[in-house]
Structures are given as C-alpha cells and as structure tokens.
Design a protein around this motif. Structure first.
Motif, PDB file in Angstrom:
ATOM      1  N   VAL A  23      -1.742   2.127  -8.390  1.00 40.61           N
ATOM      2  CA  VAL A  23      -2.454   1.017  -9.005  1.00 40.61           C
ATOM      3  C   VAL A  23      -3.448   0.474  -7.994  1.00 40.61           C
ATOM      4  CG1 VAL A  23      -2.263  -1.352  -9.800  1.00 40.61           C
ATOM      5  CG2 VAL A  23      -0.676   0.364 -10.613  1.00 40.61           C
ATOM      6  N   LEU A  24      -4.672   0.269  -8.465  1.00 38.72           N
ATOM      7  CA  LEU A  24      -5.751  -0.117  -7.583  1.00 38.72           C
ATOM      8  C   LEU A  24      -6.464  -1.314  -8.194  1.00 38.72           C
ATOM      9  CD1 LEU A  24      -7.783   2.178  -5.571  1.00 38.72           C
ATOM     10  CD2 LEU A  24      -9.178   1.155  -7.312  1.00 38.72           C
ATOM     11  N   GLY A  25      -6.447  -2.471  -7.513  1.00 39.26           N
ATOM     12  CA  GLY A  25      -7.189  -3.605  -8.053  1.00 39.26           C
ATOM     13  C   GLY A  25      -6.402  -4.893  -8.209  1.00 39.26           C
ATOM     14  N   LEU A  26      -5.184  -4.949  -7.683  1.00 41.79           N
ATOM     15  CA  LEU A  26      -4.487  -6.240  -7.655  1.00 41.79           C
ATOM     16  C   LEU A  26      -5.093  -7.044  -6.512  1.00 41.79           C
ATOM     17  CD1 LEU A  26      -0.822  -4.917  -7.948  1.00 41.79           C
ATOM     18  CD2 LEU A  26      -2.336  -5.700  -9.783  1.00 41.79           C
ATOM     19  N   ASP A  27      -5.002  -8.379  -6.589  1.00 39.61           N
ATOM     20  CA  ASP A  27      -5.426  -9.136  -5.409  1.00 39.61           C
ATOM     21  C   ASP A  27      -4.246  -9.899  -4.829  1.00 39.61           C
ATOM     22  OD1 ASP A  27      -5.117 -11.553  -6.670  1.00 39.61           O
ATOM     23  OD2 ASP A  27      -7.238 -11.995  -6.836  1.00 39.61           O
ATOM     24  N   THR A  28      -4.491 -10.550  -3.680  1.00 32.19           N
ATOM     25  CA  THR A  28      -3.374 -11.092  -2.920  1.00 32.19           C
ATOM     26  C   THR A  28      -2.660 -12.230  -3.645  1.00 32.19           C
ATOM     27  OG1 THR A  28      -5.112 -12.225  -1.726  1.00 32.19           O
ATOM     28  CG2 THR A  28      -4.009 -10.419  -0.604  1.00 32.19           C
ATOM     29  N   ASN A  29      -3.327 -12.820  -4.675  1.00 33.53           N
ATOM     30  CA  ASN A  29      -2.617 -13.843  -5.446  1.00 33.53           C
ATOM     31  C   ASN A  29      -1.593 -13.224  -6.387  1.00 33.53           C
ATOM     32  OD1 ASN A  29      -3.977 -16.117  -4.415  1.00 33.53           O
ATOM     33  ND2 ASN A  29      -5.767 -15.539  -5.621  1.00 33.53           N
ATOM     34  N   LEU A  30      -1.653 -11.918  -6.564  1.00 31.39           N
ATOM     35  CA  LEU A  30      -0.763 -11.249  -7.508  1.00 31.39           C
ATOM     36  C   LEU A  30       0.288 -10.393  -6.820  1.00 31.39           C
ATOM     37  CD1 LEU A  30      -3.560  -9.965  -9.936  1.00 31.39           C
ATOM     38  CD2 LEU A  30      -1.999 -11.848 -10.407  1.00 31.39           C
ATOM     39  N   THR A  31       0.107 -10.142  -5.514  1.00 31.14           N
ATOM     40  CA  THR A  31       0.974  -9.151  -4.880  1.00 31.14           C
ATOM     41  C   THR A  31       2.430  -9.615  -4.760  1.00 31.14           C
ATOM     42  OG1 THR A  31       0.169  -9.913  -2.746  1.00 31.14           O
ATOM     43  CG2 THR A  31      -0.762  -7.870  -3.591  1.00 31.14           C
ATOM     44  N   ALA A  32       2.643 -10.934  -4.660  1.00 35.78           N
ATOM     45  CA  ALA A  32       4.037 -11.401  -4.567  1.00 35.78           C
ATOM     46  C   ALA A  32       4.788 -11.053  -5.847  1.00 35.78           C
ATOM     47  CB  ALA A  32       4.074 -12.912  -4.315  1.00 35.78           C
ATOM     48  N   VAL A  33       4.142 -11.316  -6.992  1.00 34.53           N
ATOM     49  CA  VAL A  33       4.753 -10.974  -8.270  1.00 34.53           C
ATOM     50  C   VAL A  33       4.910  -9.462  -8.390  1.00 34.53           C
ATOM     51  CG1 VAL A  33       4.525 -11.153 -10.776  1.00 34.53           C
ATOM     52  CG2 VAL A  33       3.689 -12.999  -9.326  1.00 34.53           C
ATOM     53  N   ALA A  34       3.872  -8.736  -7.978  1.00 38.82           N
ATOM     54  CA  ALA A  34       3.911  -7.277  -8.071  1.00 38.82           C
ATOM     55  C   ALA A  34       5.081  -6.725  -7.245  1.00 38.82           C
ATOM     56  CB  ALA A  34       2.591  -6.686  -7.583  1.00 38.82           C
ATOM     57  N   ARG A  35       5.280  -7.310  -6.064  1.00 34.15           N
ATOM     58  CA  ARG A  35       6.381  -6.863  -5.207  1.00 34.15           C
ATOM     59  C   ARG A  35       7.727  -7.117  -5.889  1.00 34.15           C
ATOM     60  NH1 ARG A  35       7.142  -6.063   0.396  1.00 34.15           N
ATOM     61  NH2 ARG A  35       4.957  -6.443   0.829  1.00 34.15           N
ATOM     62  N   ASP A  36       7.841  -8.302  -6.511  1.00 33.12           N
ATOM     63  CA  ASP A  36       9.106  -8.669  -7.156  1.00 33.12           C
ATOM     64  C   ASP A  36       9.452  -7.793  -8.354  1.00 33.12           C
ATOM     65  OD1 ASP A  36       9.505 -10.604  -5.343  1.00 33.12           O
ATOM     66  OD2 ASP A  36       8.877 -12.283  -6.623  1.00 33.12           O
ATOM     67  N   THR A  37       8.462  -7.119  -8.937  1.00 30.47           N
ATOM     68  CA  THR A  37       8.780  -6.264 -10.083  1.00 30.47           C
ATOM     69  C   THR A  37       9.619  -5.067  -9.651  1.00 30.47           C
ATOM     70  OG1 THR A  37       6.800  -4.916  -9.789  1.00 30.47           O
ATOM     71  CG2 THR A  37       6.614  -6.805 -11.274  1.00 30.47           C
ATOM     72  N   GLY A  38       9.597  -4.738  -8.350  1.00 34.70           N
ATOM     73  CA  GLY A  38      10.356  -3.589  -7.878  1.00 34.70           C
ATOM     74  C   GLY A  38       9.750  -2.262  -8.293  1.00 34.70           C
ATOM     75  N   LEU A  39       8.527  -2.304  -8.804  1.00 38.28           N
ATOM     76  CA  LEU A  39       7.904  -1.071  -9.293  1.00 38.28           C
ATOM     77  C   LEU A  39       7.195  -0.302  -8.189  1.00 38.28           C
ATOM     78  CD1 LEU A  39       6.301  -2.436 -12.602  1.00 38.28           C
ATOM     79  CD2 LEU A  39       8.234  -0.877 -12.434  1.00 38.28           C
ATOM     80  N   PHE A  40       6.979  -0.969  -7.038  1.00 41.09           N
ATOM     81  CA  PHE A  40       6.142  -0.346  -6.011  1.00 41.09           C
ATOM     82  C   PHE A  40       6.963   0.150  -4.822  1.00 41.09           C
ATOM     83  CE2 PHE A  40       3.248  -2.900  -8.438  1.00 41.09           C
ATOM     84  CZ  PHE A  40       2.082  -2.143  -8.476  1.00 41.09           C
ATOM     85  N   THR A  41       6.375   1.101  -4.096  1.00 43.50           N
ATOM     86  CA  THR A  41       7.007   1.577  -2.877  1.00 43.50           C
ATOM     87  C   THR A  41       6.010   1.402  -1.728  1.00 43.50           C
ATOM     88  OG1 THR A  41       8.097   3.473  -1.866  1.00 43.50           O
ATOM     89  CG2 THR A  41       6.229   3.959  -3.277  1.00 43.50           C
ATOM     90  N   THR A  42       6.423   1.751  -0.524  1.00 40.84           N
ATOM     91  CA  THR A  42       5.527   1.569   0.630  1.00 40.84           C
ATOM     92  C   THR A  42       4.425   2.619   0.624  1.00 40.84           C
ATOM     93  OG1 THR A  42       7.078   2.901   1.888  1.00 40.84           O
ATOM     94  CG2 THR A  42       7.264   0.522   2.100  1.00 40.84           C
ATOM     95  N   HIS A  43       3.256   2.235   1.217  1.00 40.17           N
ATOM     96  CA  HIS A  43       2.110   3.155   1.149  1.00 40.17           C
ATOM     97  C   HIS A  43       2.007   4.092   2.343  1.00 40.17           C
ATOM     98  CE1 HIS A  43      -0.010   0.596   3.997  1.00 40.17           C
ATOM     99  NE2 HIS A  43       0.201  -0.457   3.218  1.00 40.17           N
TER     100      HIS A  43
END
Lengths: 324, 507
Positions: free
Chosen positions: A81-101
């Motif tokens: 996923v490309l295009g989230l900004d830093t105001n959204l990353t906390a929520v994005a992290r909490d979804t548990g959908l992402f892994t380390t880059h």
C-alpha cells in the motif's frame, strides 16, 4: 472454506509447473495512478527490472485507501500500500495488516523519521498558498489578526484538513482553541476536500488556501505561471509524510520487498517532484523551478502515536471554536 | 373500483422491483452494520448534525417549491418562442455534478463573482454567499427546476375542458382548478426535494462556511473514512431512513385524491395571464442560466485539448446512462402500473440512502464473490437506475392514475384490458411522462459519481470521475472542459428522451 481457498491459491501460485509472470498489486490513491501522476512512469521503470507485472489500483484519497484495506481485511489482494500519511499510520499499524519493510535508506526528510513498518516515499510542507501580490503573513496569530480570507479543508473528511488540525495542535498546544477562534473570521468556508478548496481559491473566493509549499511549482513548471507563492510560518510548517507498507498476508513477499527497495531508488524518486508535486524522500537533484519554492524555517511533525492520541480532543476544540 | 377493472396484472414484476430496490438500499446498510466491529452510539455532534440536516432540508424544500409555483404557472399559461428550450434548460442544474454547480454559482454570487462586481460599481459592499443562505441558495438552484417541472406537469394535467367551463361560468380558476391541483401535487414535490437535501454533503459543507453546516452525510463520511466506525455509520444511515419515513408518511397523509372527471387531452388556451408572469420567467431564467453560462465559458478554452482518456470516459458514461435508463424506466413503469403502497415506498427509499453507505455496503457484499473492479460499471448502472427510480415514479404515477381515472370505465366497456389496454389506452397517454422520466434517468446517471469511486480503477473511469481526478491533479482548465462535456451530454440525453416523448405533442 476461506482458508481452503487461500491455501489452494497459495499452492497454485507457488507451483513451479504453473509459474508465470508474477503480479504485484499496489493499492494507492487516485491521483498517484492517473495518467498525470507518477504511476505510469514508475510502473514502466519497475517492470523493466522485476520480471513482473506491477498493477496499481487507485482507491480515492489516503483515508479512503485505509478504509478500503480495512474493509477487505487480511484476504486483500494488495501486496503493497502506497499513499498513507503519518496521521493515518497509527491506525494502519493497529489493524495488524502490515509487516516490516526491511529497508534501510538515507532519507532526506527535514525531521527524524524512523518507522520499521512504513517507509516514506515523498513528503511536503503544508502551507497557505496565495498570490504573490497578497501581503504575506508569517504566523497563525498574524493571520488571525489580519483581514485575509482563507479556505481550509474539513479535518473530518480530508487529509490536509487533518494535517492543519495537527499543525495548530503541535505548535500551539493548549492555546489551539484561541488560535482557531481568532481564525474563525478569516475562514471563508471549510470544504470537504482539497479539490473544492483549491478550486475556490483559484476562482478568487479567498486570499489563500491550505495546500503545500510545492503547489506553486505546478503553476510554475506546468503552466509557466509564477504568480503563486506559499507562506512560511515562524512556528514552522507541518509536514505531510507519505508512506508505503507491505501487507503481512502478501503472496509476493520477495517482490514486495524488491518494490520497497525500488521506492528509495533514484528511478522512483526522480519521477515524484513533477508528477506528484511533492519533495522526493531521498537526496536527489531537484528539477528546475523547485529552487524558487518557499522553504519553511522548520518542519513540524507529531509522531503517529501522538497524532492519533490528540485527534479527538483537537477535533472538539476545532468544532467548538468554529461553531460559535 | 374502476381502477381495479383495468388493473394490469403487474404484481409479480412490481414485487421483483421492490425487492431489488430494498436489496440495494437497505441491503448495503445491513451489510455495513454486520461488518461493524465496535458498536458505538451517536455522539453529541451527531445530534447537532441531524438537527441542521432537517432544518436546511425543510427550508430548502419550502423555498424551492414556493418559488416554483409562480414560475410553473407562468409557463403553463404563456406560449412564446423558446418556451420548449426553457423548459428543457430547467432540467440542467439538477443534473450537474455538485462541484461544477458550486463553481458556477460562485462565478455569479461569490466574492469575485458577477453580482459583487456589479454591486461594487454602484458602491455597495460585497455580500458573502457563505453560510446558511449559501446552502439554501445552492439547494434552490439545484431543486427549483425540478419543482417547476413537477408542478408544471400538474398544470398540464388539468384538462382544457375544465378551463373552458370555468371561463363560461366566469368561475375563479385559481380557486376551483389550480389550488386543488396544487394541493395534490405539492406534498409529493416537497417530499422529494426534502429527501434530496437530506443527503446533501458537499454543497452544505462547501457553502455552509464551517462546521455549523455539518450534515448527517458528512458524519457518515467521517465515520467510515477516518474512524472506520461502521456501526456508527450504519446508525447514522438508519437515522436518514427514519427521517425519510416520517416525512413520507406526513406527505401521504396530506395528499388528497383527485375527484374530477377527465378531458380530451386538448391544449389549453389561457385568457387569465398576468404581466407578472414575464417577471417570474425572466428572474428564474437569469438565476438558472447565468451560472450555467459561466460553466460553459470556463469549459470552452480547453475543450479541444482534452486528452483521449476523457473522451473514453465519456463513452463509458454514455453506455452506463443508456443501461440504467432502460432499467429505471421499465422498473418505474411496472411499479407505477401496480401502484399502491409498494410504489410509494420504492418512490422514496433510494432518495434517503447515503451514497457512501450504499457504496461501502455493496463493496462488502461483492468483495468475497468477485473483484469489485470487474463489476464496477454494471454495479454503477444498477445503482444509478435505483437512484433515478424515485424521479421516474414521481412523473409516472400521477400520469397512470389520471389515465385510469379518466379512461378506465370506457376501456372496460370496450374490453381493452391486459396488454391490449396497456398498448391502446395507457402507453399513448404516457408517452410524455415516459420521455421525461427517461430523460431524467439518463441525465442523472450521466452526472452521478455514486458508488463508482469506490469500485473503479482507471480502466472503468466514468466522466464525472475523470473530471474529479483532473481537478485532483491541478488540471482545473481541462476539468472545466470535462465538466462542459458532461453538461452537454446530460442535456443531450435529456433532450433526446424528452423530445421522443413529445413528438406531435404540443408542450
């Protein structure tokens, strides 16, 4: 049933007998994939080296993108996923959908930015954009005391709008309410998104609009119009850092990592300035015209966790101050 | 009783239509509610949003209808060159994408607009459009034309024989003919416009001047996009349905049934004209045409330089419009023939649907089965047909009732029932409303952003979506040209259908 299907799909995908050109699915916001955005050039450049098919899927703006991922859940087709900004990353992290880059790159951001899950691919300063003839102001207080009119975006429906909310929070903290009350008579209107606000400004409905310091670059480079400028504020300008992340459930982990490495390469970064109208995330030469842009004295950025924690209170303050 | 005698047995298809409408309006809401992880109630801000939403919808509906009555009356009793063109142009604002209409309005009423420039030359301080007044102004701009068309239809449905009788008896036309007609037509018209304004989002916020002008739809947007609080979104969307239900019941309660006899479909030559008619017609033309003219002027310079992708998107929009018109008109006809409570419910439910909840819900339903991208255009076509259905029904139901009331006994005597009755008695008399309904559906579908934004990638881009994406990429001039193309196509679609319905009819 779902697990069975997923495993079948995994077996089919992994089977060497059926091997074909692998596909890397990248979800992004609309303007990234449009024919004027960076998408087409980046697709060509990556496909030239990866032996794969890179497919961009546009899904509204940054907030819509995250909502879409949450709707699709773990079985999403997206690999990156490309295009989230830093105001959204906390929520994005909490979804548990992402892994380390797993990328270790030399970034050119004006602030320290370290996140093992979300990799910056470009960034910009939020700023009020105005005509050069308009008397410039250099702080929120000065703007509030002036007769200048501004158009802003609603923090409840727009990412730059949310950025402005965080900007005032970051530099004025407890006094944010007073600042907003001061700004109330300067604000012509609050629009649902960037598009409406910027159009209103271009139509002469306000002296200035909340946008980016890089907006004048578009008018200068694409339209040869040098009448626009952006205001640097003494307390600093808030940063919008746009990031990419790998989905934990990707069926193409190697390709996804290869793409993340590609993001910080020159081939990707040189496309950004004149297609996405933002600053590149690494230290590359900027195109002509970017040297004329306003450079704020400093960049301000709340950490993702802090931005998430302060959002609800900041929204209440904003709404109360502007509803009077 | 007479109605029963020639009731065409359309019960089956009508139920199918009803099921489809409910599946596409309430279905997505249920899907969203089921997908919700956290259940949170309505916040204090939500109640403020609900109050503001109701207030602005009521005022907008009353203002639109109050202004529409004298205009429709003037149109009904005046014959002049360009009248047909004016009637058609009345369809235009209603079909505009919100941002295009807002920019057109601002070019006239905005800070840098024509009005303030004129006020400036005579030394009057500029006026500001932003605030409650701006919201109402924009909603009147959108809905006044619709109100005029619906009310005009009522006037045209009064048989010429009654006017002649009134003239012979020297009876007051307003009291014996026009007022009873209005009493019958107005509640439905008010209801439709109230519901359209109920789900307003971008107009209310952009022109409202700040968070005071928060509508329920914005709260839904925030709940889905920023909070991913699907439970709250579903609750808010449900509250829109409740408001819709209350408004609909009130409207039905106060609508009386017409009891007078029929006529011979002749055109009325009116003797009771007032010079004020010209004033009303002039004022409304100026109000509607000036912003439209500004949209045209903005769009012309870049028109020939538009990239091929815009034209391709236009092609897709036309295909979607044709498909959804066919679906919408056939469903509307079936339901109108069946009549009754189902028709009334179908006639309003889609209007109260939140576009974002509908899109999100359909996404949740479709996603496990098939890639949303693959079905983007068919889904858009069906959803647009649903959204046009209330307007098509609003036009067709009274027309069907009139034909029944006036010809049912005769048709029964001649044994003209079933399909033969439909072909010989019904359809010829429905041609004008059918054409109007088709025109509305086609044009509405052409300009609607609806759910496509959630489903489509570049390969399914429709014209409104292409226009928004151009704006998002700073290309305002190209976007203005795309908007002009959109307006032109919508009007063309409307003109073709409307004309088709009025061949040899003297409207």
């Amino acid at each position: 049933m779902k697990t069975t299907l997923t495993s079948v799909a995994a077996i089919v995908a992994a089977s060497p007998v059926l091997a074909q050109t692998p596909t890397l699915n990248v979800y992004t916001y609309d303007s990234f994939t449009s024919e004027w955005g960076p998408g087409p050039a980046i697709e060509d450049a990556f496909e030239a080296t990866c032996g794969c098919d890179l497919v961009f899927t546009g899904a509204g703006d940054g907030a819509a993108l995250l909502a879409r991922l949450q709707l699709e859940g773990p079985r999403t087709d997206a690999d990156v996923v490309l295009g989230l900004d830093t105001n959204l990353t906390a929520v994005a992290r909490d979804t548990g959908l992402f892994t380390t880059h797993g990328v270790d790159a030399d970034l050119s951001l004006p602030v320290d930015y370290d996140d093992d899950m979300f990799l910056p691919f470009d960034w910009g300063y939020l700023a009020f954009v105005a005509d050069k003839d308009t008397p410039a102001v250099s702080s929120f207080q000065e703007l509030a005391d002036s007769d200048l009119s501004i158009v802003i975006q609603d923090p409840r429906s727009s990412t730059p709008g949310l950025g402005l909310l965080m900007w005032v929070q970051a530099v004025h903290g407890d006094d944010a309410g007073a600042i907003w009350e001061g700004l109330a008579d300067n604000i012509v209107t609050v629009t649902p998104g960037w598009t409406e606000a910027y159009n209103l400004f271009l139509e002469g409905e306000a002296d200035a609009v909340l946008s980016y310091t890089t907006s004048p670059a578009y008018h200068l480079i694409a339209e040869e119009d040098d009448t626009k400028t952006a205001w640097a504020f003494d307390e600093g300008n808030y940063l919008q850092v746009e990031v990419a992340g790998i989905l934990a459930e990707t069926d193409q982990p190697d390709l996804a990592e290869q793409f993340m490495q590609f993001i910080v390469s020159d081939a990707f970064q040189t496309v950004i300035p004149t297609t996405n109208w933002m600053y590149p995330a690494t230290d590359i030469a900027l195109p002509d015209g970017f040297d004329t842009l306003t450079v704020p004295k400093k960049g301000v950025l709340l950490s993702a966790a802090e931005a998430a924690a302060r959002r609800d209170d900041a929204l209440d303050t904003w709404r109360n101050a502007l509803s009077q | 009783m007479a109605q029963r005698a020639v009731a065409i047995k359309a019960a089956g298809p009508a139920w199918v239509a009803a099921a489809l409408v409910l599946a596409l309006t309430v279905g997505p809401l249920v899907a969203v509610a089921f997908r919700a992880q956290v259940g949170s109630g309505l916040a204090a801000g939500d109640w403020a949003a609900i109050r503001f939403t109701i207030w602005q919808a009521v005022v907008s509906a009353l203002a639109s209808v109050a202004l529409a009555i004298p205009v429709a009356r003037a149109l009904a009793r005046r014959r002049f060159r360009g009248r047909a063109a004016l009637v058609m142009l009345l369809g235009a604002p209603f079909l505009l994408p919100v941002i295009v209409a807002v920019l057109g309005l601002l070019a006239v009423f905005g800070r840098g607009g024509i009005l303030n420039a004129m006020l400036g030359t005579i030394g009057i301080d500029p006026i500001s459009i932003y605030g409650a007044a701006g919201v109402i102004l924009a909603h009147v701009f959108f809905n006044l034309p619709l109100a005029v068309r619906l009310i005009l239809q009522g006037w045209l449905d009064i048989p010429a024989e009654r006017f002649r009788l009134a003239a012979q008896l020297n009876a007051p036309v307003w009291r014996v003919l026009e007022w009873p007609m209005l009493v019958r037509v107005l509640p439905g018209t008010l209801l439709v416009i109230f519901l359209i304004c109920l789900t307003s989002f971008a107009v209310a916020l952009t022109l409202g001047g700040g968070p005071r002008a928060t509508t329920v739809e914005l709260a839904i947007y925030q709940a889905i996009r920023f909070d991913f609080d699907l439970g709250r979104a579903a609750l808010l969307a449900a509250s829109q349905f409740v408001l819709c239900a209350v408004a609909a019941v009130v409207a039905w309660r106060i609508t009386p049934v017409d009891g007078l006899g029929g006529g011979l479909d002749r055109v009325v030559a009116r003797w009771d004209q007032s010079p004020l008619d010209w004033l009303w017609l002039g004022a409304v033309t100026l109000f509607l045409v000036t912003p439209l003219a500004m949209i045209v002027l903005r769009g012309v310079p870049g028109f020939l330089d538009m990239p091929a992708s815009v034209w391709t998107a236009a092609g897709r929009s036309i295909a979607v419009a044709v498909g959804s018109t066919v679906i919408s008109v056939s469903l509307a006809l079936t339901v109108a023939l069946r009549g009754g409570a189902i028709a009334q419910v179908i006639g309003v439910t889609p209007l109260a649907s939140s576009a974002l909840v509908m899109g999100t819900g359909l996404f949740i339903i479709v996603y496990p089965v098939v890639s949303p991208t693959v079905v983007a255009l068919p889904v858009t076509m069906v959803v647009n047909a649903m959204l046009a259905l209330p307007f098509a029904l609003r036009v067709l139901i009274p027309a069907v009732q009139d034909v029944r009331q006036n010809y049912a006994r005769l048709a029964a005597t001649l044994n003209l029932t079933g399909w033969r009755g439909l072909r010989i008695v019904m359809l010829p008399r429905l041609r004008r409303p059918l054409g109007f309904a088709a025109g509305l559906s086609a044009a509405l579908s052409m300009g609607d952003l609806g759910v496509i934004a959630l489903f489509a990638t570049d390969a399914q881009e429709t014209l409104p979506l292409a226009m928004y994406r151009l704006m998002g990429a700073y290309r305002m001039e190209t976007a203005a040209s795309a908007a002009l193309l959109l307006v032109a196509l919508s009007l063309l679609a409307f003109w073709i259908c409307d004309k088709g319905g009025r061949v040899d009819a003297d409207l």
